[in-house]
Each structure stands twice: as structure tokens, then as C-alpha cells.
Design an enzyme around this catalytic site. Sequence first.
Site, mmCIF file in Angstrom:
data_model
loop_
_atom_site.group_PDB
_atom_site.id
_atom_site.type_symbol
_atom_site.label_atom_id
_atom_site.label_comp_id
_atom_site.label_asym_id
_atom_site.label_seq_id
_atom_site.Cartn_x
_atom_site.Cartn_y
_atom_site.Cartn_z
ATOM 1 N N HIS A 14 3.010 4.073 -4.468
ATOM 2 C CA HIS A 14 3.614 3.234 -3.600
ATOM 3 C C HIS A 14 4.860 2.553 -3.724
ATOM 4 O O HIS A 14 5.397 2.727 -4.678
ATOM 5 C CB HIS A 14 2.568 1.938 -3.586
ATOM 6 C CG HIS A 14 2.466 1.282 -5.083
ATOM 7 N ND1 HIS A 14 3.656 0.193 -5.401
ATOM 8 C CD2 HIS A 14 1.788 1.287 -6.048
ATOM 9 C CE1 HIS A 14 3.521 -0.101 -6.601
ATOM 10 N NE2 HIS A 14 2.293 0.226 -6.930
ATOM 11 N N HIS A 28 -1.568 4.817 -6.972
ATOM 12 C CA HIS A 28 -0.661 3.650 -8.131
ATOM 13 C C HIS A 28 -0.271 4.595 -9.127
ATOM 14 O O HIS A 28 -0.625 5.757 -9.431
ATOM 15 C CB HIS A 28 -1.464 2.571 -8.351
ATOM 16 C CG HIS A 28 -2.001 1.930 -7.259
ATOM 17 N ND1 HIS A 28 -1.505 0.859 -6.714
ATOM 18 C CD2 HIS A 28 -3.092 2.258 -6.527
ATOM 19 C CE1 HIS A 28 -2.325 0.342 -5.648
ATOM 20 N NE2 HIS A 28 -3.056 1.126 -5.641
#
Length: 222
Positions: free
Chosen positions: A14, A154
Site C-alpha cells: 500500500h 502490507h
Amino acid sequence: MTEDKRMKLYLIRHGQTDWNVAGKIQGCHDIPLNETGKKQARYLAQGMEKRPVTRVYSSPQLRALETANAIAASQGVEVTTLPGLREVEFGDWEGMSWKEIQESDPERYAQWVETPAEVTPPGGESRAQIYERIGQAVNTIIEEGEGDVAVVSHGAALVYAVSYMFRNEVGPHDEIIVKNVSITTVEYDRETGHFHMIQENDLSHLPPEVKGQGAESPTITF
């Protein structure tokens, strides 16, 4: 229609958040992208235009979902959220910096530095728990996916995902997802069931003014 024998998975971290900048562990906290992160997501979407995908898979956490939506909007495809792609839960360590953890929990921190995959943060997930859910997510993607796909997750979760993919291969891949909106390209061969690393941690889609501003994720060695 003949099924493609190979599919590419574009593994993407992200965009930047304020907690990244502050060096805080986010874990399961739902922190949104900051302004730099939103810019990074737009440049990422442009960079992904030369990597067309049929679907975008995403962690349900806001920072990942905002990043995934930028790619999906650019390519006119759907976002599918998979709970298994959420970030590793760091328990009591969430909201703290690594320096603060070192000061407040020195013994466990020292163990983490030495063998992080073997240490469970207080109140957090164990390696076995993480492997199980991320492995299920990877298997869902390769079973459902048609053509090439983007996978937005992530820092720590993606390290575990790559480790799971290459668990039967010679040579570890354990320090590749380190920057926000980096792209790591892995190809899956349906005939052999093997994954092949094509490119690690590509940031060529970012201009200098936003490149390198993302905080590094924790290194997890297997």
C-alpha cells in the site's frame, strides 16, 4: 476457452500513511493513506497500465483498499477483498516505534531482531496463524484468478506471502517488500505448481519527489 497455463501476480504494498512516516507499527489498525500515499497510488496506477490485470485482490484494510481502488479504476476491473491479505497483527506493539519496543520490551525485541519469524508479539499472531491465513489467500487467488492479477497488501504480510509461495524452492525470498507501492512480480505455472520470481520491489513508476519517502517494513527472516 483454454485456461492460461501461467499467470502473473503483481504483489503490491500500500501507499504511505502518517504512521509510516512516524515509524509506528500499524498492524490491524485501519490507517488511511496520507497525501503522499494518495499521490503514490496514482503513479502506481499509471505504472500498472503496462501490466494489465483481470482483477485486483486487496486486504480489506483502508490503506490497502485505497491503493487497490486506484489500480482498479485505471483498468476498469473489480476489487476483491480477502481477509487473509490483512497485515500481521502485532498485538501490544501496534502504535509503537521499534525504538519504543526496544526500550519497553528489550528481551523480546532482541529475540525479534535475531529470529523475527519465531517471535510472537504479546497479543499478536504467531507464525503458524499468519501462514495459515495468508496461504489460504494465495491459494484462493491462484484458483480463482484468470489472467494476470494485482495483489495489494502490507509489508510484513507480503513477506509471508512470498515465503509461502517459495516454501518448496531452494533459496529464501525474505527481504523483498520494503517500500510503499513497490511492485514484485511473481509468475505461477499451473502445470508444475511452481512460482517464479520475475522482478523484485520495482519502484520505477514513482517520480523522484515521492520515491523513497515510504517507511520500510520490518524485515522477517525465515
